[in-house]
Motif scaffolding. Structure first.
Motif, PDB file in Angstrom:
ATOM      1  N   LEU A   1      53.305  30.618  36.655  1.00 39.24           N
ATOM      2  CA  LEU A   1      54.064  29.457  36.207  1.00 39.24           C
ATOM      3  C   LEU A   1      55.406  29.849  35.590  1.00 39.24           C
ATOM      4  O   LEU A   1      55.638  31.018  35.256  1.00 39.24           O
ATOM      5  CB  LEU A   1      53.218  28.667  35.202  1.00 39.24           C
ATOM      6  CG  LEU A   1      51.809  28.308  35.710  1.00 39.24           C
ATOM      7  CD1 LEU A   1      50.968  27.738  34.590  1.00 39.24           C
ATOM      8  CD2 LEU A   1      51.902  27.331  36.879  1.00 39.24           C
ATOM      9  N   SER A   2      56.274  28.860  35.429  1.00 41.39           N
ATOM     10  CA  SER A   2      57.634  29.110  34.951  1.00 41.39           C
ATOM     11  C   SER A   2      57.684  29.694  33.549  1.00 41.39           C
ATOM     12  O   SER A   2      58.663  30.338  33.169  1.00 41.39           O
ATOM     13  CB  SER A   2      58.447  27.804  34.987  1.00 41.39           C
ATOM     14  OG  SER A   2      57.799  26.803  34.210  1.00 41.39           O
ATOM     15  N   ASN A   3      56.634  29.486  32.751  1.00 38.89           N
ATOM     16  CA  ASN A   3      56.599  30.053  31.398  1.00 38.89           C
ATOM     17  C   ASN A   3      55.939  31.431  31.366  1.00 38.89           C
ATOM     18  O   ASN A   3      55.714  31.992  30.296  1.00 38.89           O
ATOM     19  CB  ASN A   3      55.865  29.101  30.444  1.00 38.89           C
ATOM     20  CG  ASN A   3      54.393  28.937  30.792  1.00 38.89           C
ATOM     21  OD1 ASN A   3      53.971  29.275  31.908  1.00 38.89           O
ATOM     22  ND2 ASN A   3      53.618  28.417  29.868  1.00 38.89           N
ATOM     23  N   GLY A   4      55.601  31.964  32.541  1.00 46.08           N
ATOM     24  CA  GLY A   4      54.981  33.280  32.613  1.00 46.08           C
ATOM     25  C   GLY A   4      53.468  33.247  32.584  1.00 46.08           C
ATOM     26  O   GLY A   4      52.823  34.286  32.775  1.00 46.08           O
TER      27      GLY A   4
ATOM     28  N   GLY B   1      48.535  43.742  43.647  1.00 43.20           N
ATOM     29  CA  GLY B   1      48.274  45.079  43.123  1.00 43.20           C
ATOM     30  C   GLY B   1      48.587  45.238  41.646  1.00 43.20           C
ATOM     31  O   GLY B   1      48.718  46.365  41.160  1.00 43.20           O
ATOM     32  N   TYR B   2      48.688  44.126  40.930  1.00 46.80           N
ATOM     33  CA  TYR B   2      48.981  44.193  39.488  1.00 46.80           C
ATOM     34  C   TYR B   2      47.667  44.138  38.710  1.00 46.80           C
ATOM     35  O   TYR B   2      47.122  43.070  38.442  1.00 46.80           O
ATOM     36  CB  TYR B   2      49.896  43.048  39.076  1.00 46.80           C
ATOM     37  CG  TYR B   2      51.314  43.214  39.576  1.00 46.80           C
ATOM     38  CD1 TYR B   2      52.264  43.863  38.813  1.00 46.80           C
ATOM     39  CD2 TYR B   2      51.681  42.746  40.838  1.00 46.80           C
ATOM     40  CE1 TYR B   2      53.562  44.037  39.277  1.00 46.80           C
ATOM     41  CE2 TYR B   2      52.965  42.914  41.314  1.00 46.80           C
ATOM     42  CZ  TYR B   2      53.906  43.563  40.523  1.00 46.80           C
ATOM     43  OH  TYR B   2      55.189  43.735  40.991  1.00 46.80           O
ATOM     44  N   SER B   3      47.185  45.303  38.347  1.00 45.26           N
ATOM     45  CA  SER B   3      45.924  45.368  37.608  1.00 45.26           C
ATOM     46  C   SER B   3      46.136  45.218  36.107  1.00 45.26           C
ATOM     47  O   SER B   3      45.214  44.928  35.365  1.00 45.26           O
ATOM     48  CB  SER B   3      45.209  46.703  37.889  1.00 45.26           C
ATOM     49  OG  SER B   3      46.051  47.798  37.560  1.00 45.26           O
ATOM     50  N   LYS B   4      47.376  45.419  35.667  1.00 46.55           N
ATOM     51  CA  LYS B   4      47.683  45.317  34.242  1.00 46.55           C
ATOM     52  C   LYS B   4      48.639  44.155  34.001  1.00 46.55           C
ATOM     53  O   LYS B   4      49.648  44.005  34.697  1.00 46.55           O
ATOM     54  CB  LYS B   4      48.308  46.618  33.725  1.00 46.55           C
ATOM     55  CG  LYS B   4      47.354  47.812  33.779  1.00 46.55           C
ATOM     56  CD  LYS B   4      48.022  49.046  33.212  1.00 46.55           C
ATOM     57  CE  LYS B   4      47.077  50.242  33.246  1.00 46.55           C
ATOM     58  NZ  LYS B   4      47.707  51.467  32.699  1.00 46.55           N
ATOM     59  N   THR B   5      48.299  43.340  33.009  1.00 42.81           N
ATOM     60  CA  THR B   5      49.127  42.170  32.692  1.00 42.81           C
ATOM     61  C   THR B   5      50.521  42.584  32.252  1.00 42.81           C
ATOM     62  O   THR B   5      51.504  41.893  32.527  1.00 42.81           O
ATOM     63  CB  THR B   5      48.457  41.326  31.588  1.00 42.81           C
ATOM     64  OG1 THR B   5      47.133  41.016  31.986  1.00 42.81           O
ATOM     65  CG2 THR B   5      49.223  40.045  31.340  1.00 42.81           C
TER      66      THR B   5
ATOM     67  N   LEU C   1      52.818  43.184  35.179  1.00 44.77           N
ATOM     68  CA  LEU C   1      53.117  41.902  35.827  1.00 44.77           C
ATOM     69  C   LEU C   1      54.195  41.158  35.052  1.00 44.77           C
ATOM     70  O   LEU C   1      55.151  40.638  35.636  1.00 44.77           O
ATOM     71  CB  LEU C   1      51.849  41.056  35.928  1.00 44.77           C
ATOM     72  CG  LEU C   1      52.031  39.632  36.459  1.00 44.77           C
ATOM     73  CD1 LEU C   1      52.606  39.658  37.870  1.00 44.77           C
ATOM     74  CD2 LEU C   1      50.722  38.863  36.427  1.00 44.77           C
ATOM     75  N   LYS C   2      54.064  41.108  33.741  1.00 46.27           N
ATOM     76  CA  LYS C   2      55.049  40.403  32.914  1.00 46.27           C
ATOM     77  C   LYS C   2      56.419  41.068  33.002  1.00 46.27           C
ATOM     78  O   LYS C   2      57.451  40.399  33.052  1.00 46.27           O
ATOM     79  CB  LYS C   2      54.575  40.356  31.464  1.00 46.27           C
ATOM     80  CG  LYS C   2      53.426  39.390  31.224  1.00 46.27           C
ATOM     81  CD  LYS C   2      53.085  39.300  29.742  1.00 46.27           C
ATOM     82  CE  LYS C   2      51.998  38.256  29.505  1.00 46.27           C
ATOM     83  NZ  LYS C   2      51.644  38.154  28.066  1.00 46.27           N
ATOM     84  N   THR C   3      56.423  42.392  33.048  1.00 46.99           N
ATOM     85  CA  THR C   3      57.695  43.119  33.150  1.00 46.99           C
ATOM     86  C   THR C   3      58.400  42.801  34.460  1.00 46.99           C
ATOM     87  O   THR C   3      59.586  42.452  34.488  1.00 46.99           O
ATOM     88  CB  THR C   3      57.460  44.636  33.045  1.00 46.99           C
ATOM     89  OG1 THR C   3      56.861  44.933  31.785  1.00 46.99           O
ATOM     90  CG2 THR C   3      58.772  45.400  33.168  1.00 46.99           C
TER      91      THR C   3
ATOM     92  N   LEU D   1      55.870  41.254  45.888  1.00 42.63           N
ATOM     93  CA  LEU D   1      56.129  42.327  44.940  1.00 42.63           C
ATOM     94  C   LEU D   1      54.834  43.117  44.789  1.00 42.63           C
ATOM     95  O   LEU D   1      53.758  42.527  44.614  1.00 42.63           O
ATOM     96  CB  LEU D   1      56.579  41.796  43.585  1.00 42.63           C
ATOM     97  CG  LEU D   1      57.981  41.160  43.551  1.00 42.63           C
ATOM     98  CD1 LEU D   1      57.892  39.667  43.840  1.00 42.63           C
ATOM     99  CD2 LEU D   1      58.647  41.389  42.199  1.00 42.63           C
ATOM    100  N   SER D   2      54.941  44.427  44.877  1.00 40.98           N
ATOM    101  CA  SER D   2      53.750  45.278  44.832  1.00 40.98           C
ATOM    102  C   SER D   2      53.668  46.019  43.503  1.00 40.98           C
ATOM    103  O   SER D   2      54.648  46.610  43.033  1.00 40.98           O
ATOM    104  CB  SER D   2      53.796  46.293  45.986  1.00 40.98           C
ATOM    105  OG  SER D   2      52.712  47.193  45.879  1.00 40.98           O
ATOM    106  N   GLY D   3      52.469  45.966  42.923  1.00 41.03           N
ATOM    107  CA  GLY D   3      52.231  46.700  41.678  1.00 41.03           C
ATOM    108  C   GLY D   3      51.707  48.093  41.934  1.00 41.03           C
ATOM    109  O   GLY D   3      51.468  48.869  40.992  1.00 41.03           O
TER     110      GLY D   3
END
Length: 282
Positions: free
Chosen positions: A161-164, A185-189, A192-194, A213-215
């Motif tokens: 969502l737009s607020n993250g 592939g984002y196992s860590k929050t 993902l936030k970064t 986007l690949s983590g």
């Protein structure tokens, strides 16, 4: 010998005429006052009746409002949900804690409280406006937060969502809007936030070209983006913001789907078969 004073007949006549005019004027004034009294009385009666009528109307309105408030017609009979998208309407009503015994007017006065409660329970909800239809039908007009993309969680997807925040509902592949980027592939929050923060800082024309986007990166500072045209950009989280503006110029010189490495400087090479398979590029 007595003194004889002569009086001018004209002066005497003038005094008499003036006295007669003053007496006529006084009579005329009394007639005017007498003629104005009925009009003044009528105006006072009209003003009194107007004020009395206003008081009666206000009292009747208050009585009707009180009668409505204590009657069953003031209880919530139906709740209708508008603009909730993928959210379950029954879940929204339950979370609002509105019941059939609640008064419609009390619910309307609690609009802000209910809106905050639903936004806290459902990240997708930006705000809710309550309106009334008929006597006791309550309408929830839900304004959802904008969807930036989707993150893969196992075999399902969730809205970003737009607020993250992340949406509460899990979606299948067919329910995903494929015009928006996938975060895979984002196992860590934290990572993902970064990457989400960096992605939001890109120009709109560039964001519209990003497919995924690949983590799955070699380093925490590395960022990998698969573009809709089949190219792959590799960048550094500290410098990628300033380098994506060169992408459109670089891709014009490419003759095949390539890796564009912007971590240090900028160079390109064709994608290998393994890379194409890993990134889902055909």
């Amino acid at each position: 010998m007595a003194r004889i004073t002569k009086k001018d007949p004209k002066d005497e006549l003038a005094k008499f005429l003036r006295h007669d005019e003053e007496r006529n004027q006084q009579k005329e004034d009394r007639r005017k006052v007498s003629s104005q009294l009925p009009s003044l009385q009528r105006e006072r009666r009209r003003s009194l009746l107007t004020r009395l009528g206003s008081i009666i109307v206000v009292c009747l309105l208050i009585i009707c409002a009180l009668a409505y408030y204590v009657s069953p017609y003031a209880d919530v009979s139906t709740v209708r949900i508008y603009g909730a998208g993928d959210l379950d309407a029954k879940s929204l009503v339950r979370a609002s804690e509105i019941t059939a015994s609640d008064k419609v007017l009390d619910s309307l006065r609690s609009n802000q409280k209910i809106s905050r409660k639903l936004s806290k329970t459902f990240p997708e909800v930006g705000s809710v406006k309550l309106t009334l239809s008929g006597l006791n039908t309550l309408n929830f007009k839900v304004k959802e937060r904008r969807v930036i993309g989707y993150v893969k969680a196992g075999s399902v997807y969730r809205k970003i969502l737009s607020n993250g925040g992340l949406g509460t509902k899990t979606l299948s592949w067919n329910e995903v809007d494929h015009d928006k980027p996938l975060f895979i592939g984002y196992s860590k929050t934290v990572s993902l936030k970064t990457n989400l923060k960096i992605f939001n800082s890109f120009p709109d024309y560039f964001k519209d070209q990003v497919k995924m986007l690949s983590g799955n990166t070699r380093r925490k500072t590395q960022m990998i983006m698969v573009m809709k045209d089949g190219n792959v950009i590799i960048g550094n989280t500290a410098t990628i913001r300033s380098k994506v503006k060169y992408y459109n110029a670089i891709k014009q010189d490419l003759t095949e789907k390539s890796v564009i490495d912007m971590e240090v400087g900028a160079f390109t090479r064709p994608l290998t078969a393994e890379e194409k398979k890993a990134y889902g590029i055909s």
